[in-house]
Scaffold this motif. Structure first.
Motif, PDB file in Angstrom:
ATOM      1  N   CYS A   2       1.085  -0.942  -0.025  1.00  0.00           N
ATOM      2  CA  CYS A   2       0.001   0.002  -0.175  1.00  0.00           C
ATOM      3  C   CYS A   2       0.766   0.977   0.065  1.00  0.00           C
ATOM      4  O   CYS A   2       1.899   0.963   0.483  1.00  0.00           O
ATOM      5  N   ALA A  37      -4.179   1.130  -1.648  1.00  0.00           N
ATOM      6  CA  ALA A  37      -3.482  -0.820  -2.381  1.00  0.00           C
ATOM      7  C   ALA A  37      -3.109  -1.342  -3.482  1.00  0.00           C
ATOM      8  O   ALA A  37      -3.747  -0.811  -4.091  1.00  0.00           O
ATOM      9  N   CYS A  86       0.175  -3.770   4.417  1.00  0.00           N
ATOM     10  CA  CYS A  86      -1.311  -2.752   4.527  1.00  0.00           C
ATOM     11  C   CYS A  86      -2.024  -2.776   5.384  1.00  0.00           C
ATOM     12  O   CYS A  86      -2.390  -4.127   6.189  1.00  0.00           O
TER      13      CYS A  86
END
Length: 97
Positions: A2, A37, A86
């Motif tokens: 991300c 993302a 992430c």
């Protein structure tokens, strides 16, 4: 992975969006941090990166973005950092396409 960005500018067209599936555009604000993302199929199979992720860009470089489904909702942002794992919050989270 991300990438966190800080929104710098955005067009007034984002706030005017009222289609049910695209209302999230109304909540974009200048100066807010967003988390994006990079997942398949947006990921390039050779580089394992998403186009527009700001790779090799420092925090002073202004990068451009555009919302899928409303090309008039667009703006600029600056990369804050890349996260290998992430942990994007549920709000202000997006996916590269």
């Amino acid at each position: 992975y991300c990438v966190e960005f800080r929104t710098e500018t955005l067009s007034h067209h984002c706030a005017l969006e009222n289609r049910p599936y695209a209302r999230w555009m109304q909540y974009l604000r200048e100066g807010h941090t967003v988390c994006v993302a990079c997942q398949p199929p947006a990921m390039n199979t050779d580089t394992h990166r998403c186009s527009g992720d700001g790779h090799n860009a420092d925090g002073s470089k202004i990068l451009h973005w555009e919302a899928v489904g409303n090309s008039q909702c667009q703006g600029t942002w600056k990369k804050i950092r890349q996260l290998e794992h992430c942990s994007c919050p549920l709000v202000h989270s997006f996916i590269f396409t």
